[in-house]
Design an enzyme around this catalytic site. Structure first.
Site, PDB file in Angstrom:
ATOM      1  N   ASP A   1     -31.717  -2.862 -39.659  1.00  0.00           N
ATOM      2  CA  ASP A   1     -32.293  -3.953 -40.448  1.00  0.00           C
ATOM      3  C   ASP A   1     -31.964  -3.830 -41.933  1.00  0.00           C
ATOM      4  OD1 ASP A   1     -34.631  -2.816 -42.016  1.00  0.00           O
ATOM      5  OD2 ASP A   1     -35.272  -2.215 -40.015  1.00  0.00           O
ATOM      6  N   LYS A   2     -32.081  -4.934 -42.630  1.00  0.00           N
ATOM      7  CA  LYS A   2     -31.620  -5.058 -44.014  1.00  0.00           C
ATOM      8  C   LYS A   2     -32.182  -3.979 -44.926  1.00  0.00           C
ATOM      9  CE  LYS A   2     -31.185  -8.521 -47.689  1.00  0.00           C
ATOM     10  NZ  LYS A   2     -31.453  -9.931 -48.068  1.00  0.00           N
TER      11      LYS A   2
END
Length: 244
Positions: free
Chosen positions: A103-104
């Site tokens: 995830d970011k």
């Protein structure tokens, strides 16, 4: 090429995308075979011309596997419309795409490749391949917390209990864990279930591939014995669910 091969498999093995993504592109009319819109389940053979998203697909590219130390803020997608997509960030000389997601706000080891079948084998949840993480949280960890993570956590939002995993304390407010599944924001959700917030999350290993001292934002090619060992580890792994 085999005498005939399913179009989605051809696109996957050519490094264009996964089989599932190929089926989506076919349904959207973004794949042409010999100038005509492709159909789901279609087979192709040597000599056929395949155009995907306006570009001809060529399967003779050199197989590539990269280990990349993803910084926070980089998005694990090959979609050009995403400003901070990982493919543009890496800017490798030939086409590659990420193996799964990180995830970011997380960082660490991400694999990129043009080998569709390798992607499918690593990513299929049923193959239970290991991924290791180092996690820092917002308060001291307790024995109850770590044992709870190890036993599996029911995630109400996803209506699923996580698989048992290996957990080891690494510091007053940090720990490592080894997962064999990859649910959406799984570690963050597991911690939230016990009232913890993740401060820093770094993936350090996928199967036998380790992050090591690879600098943040840099990549290296996976070759030699390291690649051979990875291929051996996934050799007997199905790339798609077995049919009953």
């Amino acid at each position: 090429m085999e005498n005939k091969i399913r179009l989605n498999k051809y696109l996957s093995e050519s490094g264009v995308c996964s089989r599932r993504e190929a089926d989506r592109l076919i349904q959207e009319g973004q794949v042409l075979v010999n100038g005509q819109p492709a159909a789901l389940g279609q087979q192709i053979e040597a000599g056929d011309t395949v155009i995907c998203r306006g570009r001809q697909v060529v399967s003779e590219e050199k197989p590539v596997l990269l280990a990349f130390n993803k910084p926070r803020g980089v998005v694990c997608t090959a979609q050009k419309r995403e400003k901070n997509n990982v493919v543009d960030y890496v800017n490798y000389k030939s086409r590659v795409y990420p193996v799964g997601r990180l995830d970011k706000e997380s960082q660490g080891l991400l694999l990129l490749t043009n080998r569709g079948e390798l992607v499918n084998k690593i990513m299929r949840a049923g193959n239970r391949h290991e991924k290791e993480y180092w996690v820092s949280v917002d308060k001291p960890v307790t024995r109850e917390f770590l044992e709870g993570l190890a036993a599996g956590v029911y995630l109400k939002e996803l209506q699923v209990k996580t698989r048992p995993c290996r957990v080891k304390q690494a510091g007053p407010s940090s720990f490592t864990l080894v997962l064999t599944q990859g649910l959406n924001r799984q570690i963050r959700r597991m911690c939230q279930a016990y009232g913890y917030q993740v401060r820093r999350l770094t993936r350090t290993r996928i199967l036998n591939i380790r992050l090591g001292d690879l600098p943040e934002g840099q990549y290296r090619e996976v070759t030699g014995e390291e690649l051979k060992k990875l291929e051996a580890l996934v050799a007997d792994s199905p790339s798609a669910p077995r049919r009953s």
